[in-house]
Design an enzyme around this catalytic site. Structure first.
Site, PDB file in Angstrom:
ATOM      1  N   GLY A 205       0.647  -1.254  -0.050  1.00 43.16           N
ATOM      2  CA  GLY A 205      -0.075   0.119  -0.053  1.00 43.16           C
ATOM      3  C   GLY A 205       0.685   1.359   0.028  1.00 43.16           C
ATOM      4  O   GLY A 205       2.170   1.234  -0.199  1.00 43.16           O
ATOM      5  N   ASN A 206       0.269   2.521   0.093  1.00 38.53           N
ATOM      6  CA  ASN A 206       1.162   3.714   0.335  1.00 38.53           C
ATOM      7  C   ASN A 206       0.285   4.521   1.250  1.00 38.53           C
ATOM      8  O   ASN A 206      -0.745   4.117   1.971  1.00 38.53           O
ATOM      9  CB  ASN A 206       1.072   4.172  -1.022  1.00 38.53           C
ATOM     10  CG  ASN A 206      -0.325   4.893  -1.383  1.00 38.53           C
ATOM     11  OD1 ASN A 206      -0.919   5.579  -1.188  1.00 38.53           O
ATOM     12  ND2 ASN A 206      -0.740   4.015  -2.868  1.00 38.53           N
ATOM     13  N   ARG A 207       0.854   5.681   1.602  1.00 39.51           N
ATOM     14  CA  ARG A 207       0.422   6.461   2.798  1.00 39.51           C
ATOM     15  C   ARG A 207      -0.720   7.532   2.581  1.00 39.51           C
ATOM     16  O   ARG A 207      -0.957   8.406   3.253  1.00 39.51           O
ATOM     17  CB  ARG A 207       1.603   7.474   3.037  1.00 39.51           C
ATOM     18  CG  ARG A 207       2.751   6.647   3.570  1.00 39.51           C
ATOM     19  CD  ARG A 207       3.983   7.516   4.151  1.00 39.51           C
ATOM     20  NE  ARG A 207       5.312   6.810   4.387  1.00 39.51           N
ATOM     21  CZ  ARG A 207       5.462   6.086   5.611  1.00 39.51           C
ATOM     22  NH1 ARG A 207       4.435   5.893   6.487  1.00 39.51           N
ATOM     23  NH2 ARG A 207       6.437   5.337   5.503  1.00 39.51           N
TER      24      ARG A 207
END
Ligand code: CTP
Length: 396
Positions: A205-207
């Site tokens: 995932g990412n932020r």
């Protein structure tokens, strides 16, 4: 059009308060999101449950006993417009002089939104010199007054002072809001970071928090647009937004591509993974089996698919950069967007999870417009102003 507009309906203590319930219903039917504030006297004329049932939210009835820490500032800042119906002589006078110890007048003072007043009182009170002075002050302050009309009053009396009919007040609210600048415009927004499964438990995932996309969606709704939000992040905001929940880049691509042709504007604010595990495990990977060798494969480019489609919408891309946005100028050209919003996600107060953002607008012709640090909602508002200029052939 009132669709998606945020209306604070203030109810003060006059017999016409029973008609405010119908006004609340008419506002809701017109698509507005309505929150009610009642004075203590209003509670003698109509029950708060009536407004709860009509608007879906209990009214604010005083400053201190409800769950909100600061109900007046929350509502005041939230409102696109405040309408007070009925506005009694006492409430009008408190507004005119800033006597804000009750929740309703405090909300009025805590708001920069336009104020619509629908006075209701007996003829003698309406004509009294004190009320004349009050009305002169309120009009000098630029507030909008609708009515009162003439007709039957309380206790069988007849004369001037009757509150305007709810539909007339509704029309005044609509006019004050200037109609809807994006009335009928169909907007598609993506938000959040995609999640690409490694196994049923874990993902890449990412932020991204989704906040920028949410602000863009909510601002569009506030301007009367019909908005679909394709998001991986939980959206708890405006009820006027159609939400399509997705997880992966593939889900997002399918949801967006199915809707792109019927949209007028698409804003691709999501942080979409460029790569995903090529062969996610069907069962949980076990520690004892050692680190998995993750082979990655490219995901679909959601934005490129929209850019390549026939009859494509006005297309806005985002570029999350880590450093100066030089590369974003090339991105604006190669991505086939009409406008690119670039930001340096490593800068303080900008990018993932923050409520503020400093963005640079880049057009395919090489125009670069650095904007100052703004809240995400302010960025959204400016962005829609800019899009309106470009779509109507204004300066660009
Ligand atoms: N985007 C997309 N689908 C992808 C990757 C990105 O639709 N698989 C969109 C994003 O929503 C954003 C724009 O493309 O609007 C730019 O995303 P960004 O990650 O900055 O660019 P990339 O194309 O991934 O380029 P790079 O990795 O070189 O920065």
């Amino acid at each position: 059009m009132l669709a998606g507009r945020r209306v604070v309906l203030g109810v003060s203590g006059g017999v016409a308060a029973y008609k405010s319930a119908y006004l609340a219903r008419r506002l809701v039917e017109a698509g507005a999101v309505v929150r009610v504030v009642m004075t203590a006297s209003a509670l003698h004329f109509v029950g708060p449950q009536t407004f709860s049932a009509i608007t879906g939210t209990p009214p604010v009835t005083d400053l201190f006993s409800g769950p909100a820490v600061s109900p007046h500032t929350e509502l005041g800042q939230w409102a696109d417009v405040v309408v007070i119906a009925p506005a009694t002589a006492a409430t009008l006078s408190r507004i005119a002089t800033g006597l804000s110890e009750d929740a309703l007048v405090a909300t009025v003072l805590a708001s920069k939104a336009p104020l619509v007043l629908a006075p209701a009182m007996h003829t003698e009170m309406w004509e009294h010199p004190a009320t004349r002075r009050t009305m002169a002050l309120l009009e000098a302050d630029g507030h909008h007054v609708v009515g009162p009309g003439s007709g039957p009053l309380a206790m069988g009396d007849v004369g001037t002072g009757r509150m305007s009919e709810p539909d007339e007040i509704l029309a005044a609210v609509d006019a004050v809001l200037g109609g809807s600048p994006m009335g009928g415009v169909r907007v598609l927004v993506t938000a959040g970071g995609t999640r690409e499964p490694i196994d049923p438990v874990r993902y890449l995932g990412n932020r991204s928090s989704g906040k920028m996309g949410f602000a863009i969606a909510e601002e569009a709704v506030a301007r009367g647009a019909v908005v679909t939000l394709v998001t991986t992040a939980d959206f708890t905001g405006d009820r006027g937004v159609e939400v399509v929940a997705v997880e992966t880049a593939q889900d997002m691509a399918e949801a967006v591509w199915a809707r792109a042709a019927e949209s007028d504007v698409a804003v691709m604010a999501a942080a979409v993974a460029d790569f995903r595990p090529a062969d996610p495990a069907g069962t949980k990977l076990r520690r004892k089996d050692g680190p998995p060798g993750l082979e990655l494969e490219p995901t679909p480019d959601v934005l490129a698919g929209v850019a390549a489609s026939d009859d494509r919408p006005f297309l806005i891309g985002f570029a999350a950069e880590t450093g100066p946005s030089d590369g974003a100028i090339e991105k604006a050209r190669s991505k086939g967007v009409d406008l690119l919003v670039a930001n340096d996600v490593t800068e303080d107060g900008s990018g993932f999870g923050t409520d503020t953002n400093r963005v640079t607008i880049i057009l395919p012709d090489g125009t670069v417009e650095p904007w100052p640090m703004l809240t995400k909602r302010e960025v959204a508002a400016r962005l829609w102003d800019r899009v309106a200029e470009m779509r109507t052939g204004g300066s660009s």
